[in-house]
Design an enzyme around this catalytic site. Sequence first.
Site, PDB file in Angstrom:
ATOM      1  N   PRO A   9       0.781  -1.228   0.000  1.00 34.55           N
ATOM      2  CA  PRO A   9       0.000   0.000   0.000  1.00 34.55           C
ATOM      3  C   PRO A   9       0.820   1.290   0.000  1.00 34.55           C
ATOM      4  CG  PRO A   9      -0.199  -1.159   2.100  1.00 34.55           C
ATOM      5  CD  PRO A   9       0.464  -2.094   1.136  1.00 34.55           C
ATOM      6  N   ASN A  10       0.338   2.228  -0.790  1.00 35.74           N
ATOM      7  CA  ASN A  10       0.864   3.588  -0.902  1.00 35.74           C
ATOM      8  C   ASN A  10       2.178   3.688  -1.670  1.00 35.74           C
ATOM      9  OD1 ASN A  10      -1.268   4.811   0.674  1.00 35.74           O
ATOM     10  ND2 ASN A  10      -0.370   3.777   2.437  1.00 35.74           N
ATOM     11  N   ARG A  17       4.689  10.947  -2.224  1.00 36.92           N
ATOM     12  CA  ARG A  17       4.490  10.557  -0.829  1.00 36.92           C
ATOM     13  C   ARG A  17       5.758  10.808  -0.009  1.00 36.92           C
ATOM     14  NH1 ARG A  17       4.785   4.405   1.192  1.00 36.92           N
ATOM     15  NH2 ARG A  17       4.027   4.842   3.274  1.00 36.92           N
ATOM     16  N   TYR A  22      10.937   8.804   1.203  1.00 36.79           N
ATOM     17  CA  TYR A  22      10.888   7.787   0.147  1.00 36.79           C
ATOM     18  C   TYR A  22      11.479   8.242  -1.189  1.00 36.79           C
ATOM     19  CZ  TYR A  22       7.798   5.625   3.555  1.00 36.79           C
ATOM     20  OH  TYR A  22       7.281   5.070   4.710  1.00 36.79           O
ATOM     21  N   ASN A  73       8.076  -5.777  -0.695  1.00 37.06           N
ATOM     22  CA  ASN A  73       7.983  -4.629   0.199  1.00 37.06           C
ATOM     23  C   ASN A  73       6.495  -4.517   0.531  1.00 37.06           C
ATOM     24  OD1 ASN A  73       7.852  -2.248   1.561  1.00 37.06           O
ATOM     25  ND2 ASN A  73       8.987  -1.029   0.045  1.00 37.06           N
ATOM     26  N   ALA A  76       3.136  -0.876   4.868  1.00 33.16           N
ATOM     27  CA  ALA A  76       2.607  -0.882   6.242  1.00 33.16           C
ATOM     28  C   ALA A  76       2.133  -2.266   6.689  1.00 33.16           C
ATOM     29  CB  ALA A  76       1.481   0.134   6.368  1.00 33.16           C
ATOM     30  N   HIS A  79       4.086  -4.525   9.197  1.00 31.75           N
ATOM     31  CA  HIS A  79       4.017  -4.393  10.656  1.00 31.75           C
ATOM     32  C   HIS A  79       2.708  -4.926  11.242  1.00 31.75           C
ATOM     33  CE1 HIS A  79       7.256  -1.803   9.465  1.00 31.75           C
ATOM     34  NE2 HIS A  79       6.429  -0.984   8.851  1.00 31.75           N
ATOM     35  N   ASP A  86       1.723 -15.742   6.739  1.00 31.61           N
ATOM     36  CA  ASP A  86       1.229 -17.107   6.539  1.00 31.61           C
ATOM     37  C   ASP A  86       1.241 -17.498   5.059  1.00 31.61           C
ATOM     38  OD1 ASP A  86       0.821 -17.346   9.244  1.00 31.61           O
ATOM     39  OD2 ASP A  86      -1.372 -17.266   9.157  1.00 31.61           O
ATOM     40  N   GLU A  97      12.812  -9.625   1.816  1.00 27.39           N
ATOM     41  CA  GLU A  97      12.045  -8.447   2.247  1.00 27.39           C
ATOM     42  C   GLU A  97      12.863  -7.193   1.956  1.00 27.39           C
ATOM     43  OE1 GLU A  97      11.436  -8.559   6.472  1.00 27.39           O
ATOM     44  OE2 GLU A  97      10.186  -6.744   6.474  1.00 27.39           O
ATOM     45  N   HIS A  99      12.748  -2.694   2.156  1.00 29.83           N
ATOM     46  CA  HIS A  99      12.106  -1.430   2.514  1.00 29.83           C
ATOM     47  C   HIS A  99      12.985  -0.293   2.031  1.00 29.83           C
ATOM     48  CE1 HIS A  99       9.174  -3.505   4.927  1.00 29.83           C
ATOM     49  NE2 HIS A  99      10.169  -4.229   5.402  1.00 29.83           N
ATOM     50  N   LEU A 100      12.346   0.727   1.488  1.00 28.75           N
ATOM     51  CA  LEU A 100      13.106   1.893   1.009  1.00 28.75           C
ATOM     52  C   LEU A 100      13.782   2.608   2.170  1.00 28.75           C
ATOM     53  CD1 LEU A 100      10.259   3.073  -1.343  1.00 28.75           C
ATOM     54  CD2 LEU A 100      12.541   2.442  -2.145  1.00 28.75           C
ATOM     55  N   SER A 101      13.033   2.767   3.255  1.00 30.99           N
ATOM     56  CA  SER A 101      13.571   3.478   4.430  1.00 30.99           C
ATOM     57  C   SER A 101      14.116   2.457   5.430  1.00 30.99           C
ATOM     58  CB  SER A 101      12.456   4.301   5.080  1.00 30.99           C
ATOM     59  OG  SER A 101      11.447   3.436   5.596  1.00 30.99           O
ATOM     60  N   ARG A 106      13.134   4.151  12.564  1.00 31.52           N
ATOM     61  CA  ARG A 106      11.971   5.041  12.496  1.00 31.52           C
ATOM     62  C   ARG A 106      11.088   4.841  13.730  1.00 31.52           C
ATOM     63  NH1 ARG A 106       9.257   4.898   6.806  1.00 31.52           N
ATOM     64  NH2 ARG A 106       8.161   6.644   7.803  1.00 31.52           N
ATOM     65  N   ARG A 110       7.150   0.742  13.575  1.00 32.50           N
ATOM     66  CA  ARG A 110       7.675   0.213  12.301  1.00 32.50           C
ATOM     67  C   ARG A 110       8.836  -0.757  12.521  1.00 32.50           C
ATOM     68  NH1 ARG A 110       5.361   3.560   8.314  1.00 32.50           N
ATOM     69  NH2 ARG A 110       4.970   5.621   9.173  1.00 32.50           N
TER      70      ARG A 110
HETATM   71  C1  DQA Z   1       8.174   1.003   3.873  1.00 27.21           C
HETATM   72  C2  DQA Z   1       8.247   1.241   5.384  1.00 27.21           C
HETATM   73  C3  DQA Z   1       6.900   1.017   6.025  1.00 27.21           C
HETATM   74  O1  DQA Z   1       6.979   1.239   7.430  1.00 27.21           O
HETATM   75  C4  DQA Z   1       5.880   1.992   5.475  1.00 27.21           C
HETATM   76  O2  DQA Z   1       4.603   1.746   6.011  1.00 27.21           O
HETATM   77  C5  DQA Z   1       5.847   1.981   3.983  1.00 27.21           C
HETATM   78  C6  DQA Z   1       7.096   1.859   3.235  1.00 27.21           C
HETATM   79  C7  DQA Z   1       9.499   1.351   3.167  1.00 27.21           C
HETATM   80  O3  DQA Z   1       9.654   0.947   2.019  1.00 27.21           O
HETATM   81  O4  DQA Z   1      10.350   2.020   3.750  1.00 27.21           O
HETATM   82  O5  DQA Z   1       4.798   2.181   3.386  1.00 27.21           O
HETATM   83  O6  DQA Z   1       7.901  -0.357   3.634  1.00 27.21           O
END
Ligand code: DQA
Length: 145
Positions: A9-10, A17, A22, A73, A76, A79, A86, A97, A99-101, A106, A110
């Site tokens: 998502p997002n 964003r 990001y 990725n 959200a 978490h 599963d 896995e 994550h950009l950040s 953080r 998270r």
């Molecule tokens: C994220 C980190 C997550 O905590 C956040 O909800 C995201 C992006 C990242 O790529 O850093 O939407 O997965």
Amino acid sequence: MRVLVINGPNLNLLGLREPAIYGRQSYADLVQFVHQSAQQLGLTVDCFQSNHEGAIIDAIQAARNTFAGIVINAAAYTHTSIAIHDALLAVALPAVEVHLSDISKREEYRRFSYLSSVCLQCICGKGFEGYAEALQVLHKHLLKN
Ligand code: DQA
């Protein structure tokens, strides 16, 4: 070898964003970057993005007979989602896995990932480059196994 890259998502709003976190590049830029990185490794990738938990689970389940591994990725859902955890366990495909950040630096909420325990590795805080690294990790694993 065919790899599925899943973004949650997002992440479709990359560039708009929270650019300080990001970056300014768009989701289309990310897809292009992922394809280029995969090509350098001789991998074929499909990129899938959804804002819906169930759609991500469906994509993981459908990957079982088509893909050799997954880069994910879950944004959200990382978490919160025992269901995505599963699904990864159920299909038993090797997954990395990303994550950009750097989620470890953080907000407290998270810092925990439901996915880390079912993934080969978690790569975070490296921006787009993290996806290239995740593909490398997966590629290496697939060649060995
Ligand atoms: C994220 C980190 C997550 O905590 C956040 O909800 C995201 C992006 C990242 O790529 O850093 O939407 O997965």
